[in-house]
Design a protein around this motif. Structure first.
Motif, mmCIF file in Angstrom:
data_model
loop_
_atom_site.group_PDB
_atom_site.id
_atom_site.type_symbol
_atom_site.label_atom_id
_atom_site.label_comp_id
_atom_site.label_asym_id
_atom_site.label_seq_id
_atom_site.Cartn_x
_atom_site.Cartn_y
_atom_site.Cartn_z
ATOM 1 N N THR B 39 0.957 -1.134 0.235
ATOM 2 C CA THR B 39 -0.158 0.218 -0.055
ATOM 3 C C THR B 39 0.884 1.366 0.009
ATOM 4 O OG1 THR B 39 -1.591 -1.274 1.356
ATOM 5 C CG2 THR B 39 -1.921 1.172 1.197
ATOM 6 N N LEU B 80 -11.738 3.357 0.601
ATOM 7 C CA LEU B 80 -11.560 3.406 -0.975
ATOM 8 C C LEU B 80 -10.137 3.634 -1.071
ATOM 9 C CD1 LEU B 80 -12.997 4.032 -3.605
ATOM 10 C CD2 LEU B 80 -12.860 6.359 -3.060
ATOM 11 N N ILE B 81 -9.644 4.608 -0.454
ATOM 12 C CA ILE B 81 -8.191 5.150 -0.927
ATOM 13 C C ILE B 81 -7.122 3.923 -0.568
ATOM 14 C CG2 ILE B 81 -6.368 6.952 -0.480
ATOM 15 C CD1 ILE B 81 -8.822 8.695 0.399
ATOM 16 N N ASN B 82 -7.039 3.577 0.773
ATOM 17 C CA ASN B 82 -6.230 2.371 0.804
ATOM 18 C C ASN B 82 -6.292 1.133 0.074
ATOM 19 O OD1 ASN B 82 -5.156 4.186 2.848
ATOM 20 N ND2 ASN B 82 -6.335 3.310 4.693
ATOM 21 N N GLY B 83 -7.639 0.869 -0.206
ATOM 22 C CA GLY B 83 -7.778 -0.350 -1.102
ATOM 23 C C GLY B 83 -7.433 -0.061 -2.489
ATOM 24 N N THR B 84 -7.523 1.225 -3.045
ATOM 25 C CA THR B 84 -7.023 1.315 -4.239
ATOM 26 C C THR B 84 -5.458 1.384 -4.363
ATOM 27 O OG1 THR B 84 -8.999 2.651 -4.637
ATOM 28 C CG2 THR B 84 -7.090 3.065 -6.107
ATOM 29 N N THR B 102 -6.204 -6.524 0.102
ATOM 30 C CA THR B 102 -6.175 -5.376 -0.353
ATOM 31 C C THR B 102 -7.715 -4.925 -0.188
ATOM 32 O OG1 THR B 102 -5.665 -3.680 -1.973
ATOM 33 C CG2 THR B 102 -6.588 -5.360 -2.782
ATOM 34 N N PRO B 106 -8.038 -2.680 4.429
ATOM 35 C CA PRO B 106 -8.489 -1.336 4.217
ATOM 36 C C PRO B 106 -9.590 -1.400 5.117
ATOM 37 C CG PRO B 106 -7.749 -1.937 2.203
ATOM 38 C CD PRO B 106 -7.726 -2.975 2.992
ATOM 39 N N GLY B 203 -10.540 -0.793 -3.945
ATOM 40 C CA GLY B 203 -10.875 0.229 -3.108
ATOM 41 C C GLY B 203 -12.370 0.142 -2.697
ATOM 42 N N ARG B 207 -14.518 -0.040 0.735
ATOM 43 C CA ARG B 207 -15.537 1.275 0.925
ATOM 44 C C ARG B 207 -16.939 0.735 0.888
ATOM 45 N NH1 ARG B 207 -17.552 4.862 -3.625
ATOM 46 N NH2 ARG B 207 -18.323 2.914 -4.085
#
Lengths: 456, 456
Positions: B39, B80-84, B102, B106, B203, B207
């Motif tokens: 990440t 959302l951001i950490n998964g992306t 992933t 998140p 992400g 989310r």
């Protein structure tokens, strides 16, 4: 640029209000007016309160108003909330590819408020988004009752991304990317009809459109073959060979269709009930029939009709998707109203008794029908004195379609009542005046200030 | 409670770390360690920068850390951001139903930070989410290359909602609603592989899981028949009769599978290339073969293999999904590394030349194969001197699977390099120490403080 995806993106960029028929603009102004009222009413419903509370807690840069919520948040979150509230009562308009305005208005208002767009900019983006959704819809043999994905979600995301891209003045490449991003942003399932998640579908589509356009603006790259490819959006949602990419482009705004297709709801329940309700209520009125006179009511239902989901509804929301419950309401209490769809009301013994008078006949799967909502629902009232009366109102002849307009009175009365559920009385009149002719507003922010409310 | 949906929800609520095998906990600790590194590396990639910027602009109540972003935001947006970012490089682990960590990390970190969960709480929720995703996956005949929806998105949303519900200590009814809500929250399409939108899929799933659990906690009501009904999630994604609801429940944690299924990536590209790469690199090493010795390389590819999406990649991200490009890299520059997948590098004339040496043989659709990624990819190196060497590494024998472990050195080396792309050097060592044994951390917030970074 020759591919389907590029041609659609270019059409979005090159189309403007100048080339759009005035009738389309007129109808969309009406639709926006109706939608604002419906959203204010939805904000006061249980699912409205949940999503307003969720948004308040999540927070966000205050750039876009939450209608009836009393606060602002980020454009994507505002679109989610306003789209959900707008569909909370299932009282918002239908047409073309599902529930267009509860997707397109939240999308365009969220972006529009951030950038200070005019009312005409909102209308332009709305119409372009609508037509993109419709072109995709009519170039496919999509039936949500067979595939299982809610058409408002499937087409709504694409329509919303198109509208948001237009408002943000994205270039053709960015616009294509916005559509490619939203192609991966998903879809509601039909089984959630009759629950609080159905309105969420509209909110999700609106939010997805906003997010996709904003990400495309920042340079996010998606596939440019999301329609033509075997692994793309069209294939995934429609299935193999169930769509025609050439027709998607050919039909785009050629002609414009929004002005024929938008239909308002007179009753706050699934549109699949409206043909039956118009037929039944007109029989009752015409022959002055009282509940006590009725021996039974027969309803002919399409095999694929969504209103069959709940034969015996257990909640108010399920009641909206139950032809049995709506028939019982109509013969016992007249035209369905907002207060008829509560968890308590569906348990009312008088309505439970009336529901026993309703006989539903489902046409077999192999009957030569068109399938889905567009079939008229034939209704027959049998009286105790032996007389029977039947009616089957075709989709186009339902009152409050563009072919059989409701008139200014109907639309305005609906707005005034709905808006009063979230706004103080003096504000309702003011809001009505501005929102009835939103095309004349120079900065949409002044209009939104009137309907944000104080979040009571 | 007898229905599939209720039984799954009850299993989520009733399962705890006490009944989970220690091996599962050990592997998930490893997976979390690897994921944090990946990440941090992803946050420094182009798509990482776009999504970090999007989140910064959208804002939100600062309750959850954006890894490598230098800020906090709302739990849903952080997920959302950490998964992306976690999927940006396609360097994160695989197993069971796509890319599990992933999505699940998140999700659990976002909720966990808000509520002050311990490392063990995170691990527990992760494992429960993983097993729910896997039970749904193996009870269906889902093939993402046929249906078109990315399995990480399809199963990831359900897994994430399960994990988030567990962490929030939702009751069985609320947990069932969270799964029903996420059932309507959609899916990435396969066509977006090889673009920035593929990482977005992870992400979005994360989310969606966070949001669904939070909305269920607030009382949002969904259908309770999202699996069993003909209009539900399983039907929509899998198709008619392509799944077994009874098996979904029967297989749940019976036994646990995560400890066998997680595989780490040694190369930052689609896992569909890893069997070929392990085979090819071992042939080159064993026989001390130089690029100049090679006449050609033959690769046997499954008809359904995702790595065929880009025969001639035009961007770095497309390169990750191109067996031709990865083969060329291996013979010319050795094991693929992060810097090999840039838009400039794929245009490198030396690699373009090497790509001409690669011959891809696609097995026909009707070949008696299992389909998808689990087939070994046979690779044959033909030398100019006439010698040929072949290898086909089965999925289980790829290095860094649980069956053929990579070892502590490999995992740690990968973390140190990856983390250094977003964190200062002294912070990397500190982060490694804490995150390698996250089960010992009492409050996850202290661990997150080490990896939020300053968003450079």
């Amino acid at each position: 640029m020759g591919k389907t995806e590029e041609r659609i993106a270019r059409w979005i960029v090159e189309t403007s209000l100048e080339t759009i028929p005035p009738d389309a603009v007129r109808v969309v102004e009406e639709a926006i007016f109706d939608q604002i009222g419906v959203t204010l009413a939805g904000a006061a419903q249980p699912v409205g309160k949940i999503i307003l509370d969720y948004g308040r807690e999540a927070g966000g840069t205050p750039e876009a108003s939450v209608i009836g919520g009393g606060y602002k948040t980020s454009p994507a979150l505002a679109a989610l909330i306003n789209g959900t509230c707008g569909h909370a009562l299932d009282y918002d308009d239908v047409g073309g590819w599902g529930h267009p305005t509860t997707v397109l208005l939240p999308t365009t208002l969220a972006i529009g408020e951030k950038i200070g767009a005019s009312g005409r900019d909102i209308i332009e983006a709305y119409i372009i988004g609508f037509e993109v959704g419709y072109a995709l819809n009519r170039s496919s043999r999509y039936n949500q009752m067979v595939r299982g994905f809610h058409s408002t979600a499937v087409f709504g995301g694409m329509a919303a991304a198109a509208a948001a891209s237009k408002l943000l003045r994205l270039n053709p490449q960015q616009t294509m990317m916005a559509l490619g991003i939203v192609a991966s942003m998903g879809a509601g399932i039909v089984q959630n009809f009759g629950t609080m998640v159905k309105p969420l579908h509209a909110g999700l589509a609106a939010r997805n459109g906003v997010m996709a356009a904003q990400l495309a603006q920042k340079g996010m790259v998606a596939s440019s073959q999301f329609l033509e490819s075997r692994a793309g959006w069209a294939h995934a949602y429609f299935g193999e060979d169930a769509y025609d990419t050439e027709a998607m482009v050919r039909g785009l705004g050629n002609p414009f269709h929004v002005q024929e297709l938008i239909a308002y709801k007179k009753y706050p329940c699934c549109y699949g009930n409206h043909s039956m309700l118009d037929g039944l209520l007109s029989i009752l009125k015409e022959h002055n029939i009282r509940y006590e006179d009725i021996a039974g009511v027969d309803v002919e239902q399409s095999y694929l009709s969504v209103v069959m989901l709940y034969d015996r509804p257990a909640t108010g929301l399920e009641g909206k998707f139950s032809v049995r419950y709506n028939t019982a309401l109509a013969i016992r209490e007249g035209a369905p109203r907002i207060e008829h769809f509560t968890d308590e009301k569906v348990k009312d013994p008088a309505l439970q008794e009336a529901m026993e008078k309703v006989h539903i006949h489902v046409r077999p799967k192999w009957a030569p029908t068109t399938g889905g909502l567009r079939e008229p629902t034939a209704v027959t009232v049998r009286l105790k004195d032996g007389r029977t009366f039947s009616k089957a109102v075709p989709w186009e002849q339902i009152v409050a379609t563009q072919q059989n307009p409701w008139g200014e009175e109907g639309l305005r009365g609906k707005f005034m009542f709905n808006a009063s559920l979230s706004l103080p009385k003096e504000r309702v009149a003011q809001a009505a005046q501005v929102w009835r002719h939103i095309g004349q507003v120079g900065d949409i922010r002044t209009a939104l200030d009137l309907v944000r409310g104080d979040g009571r």
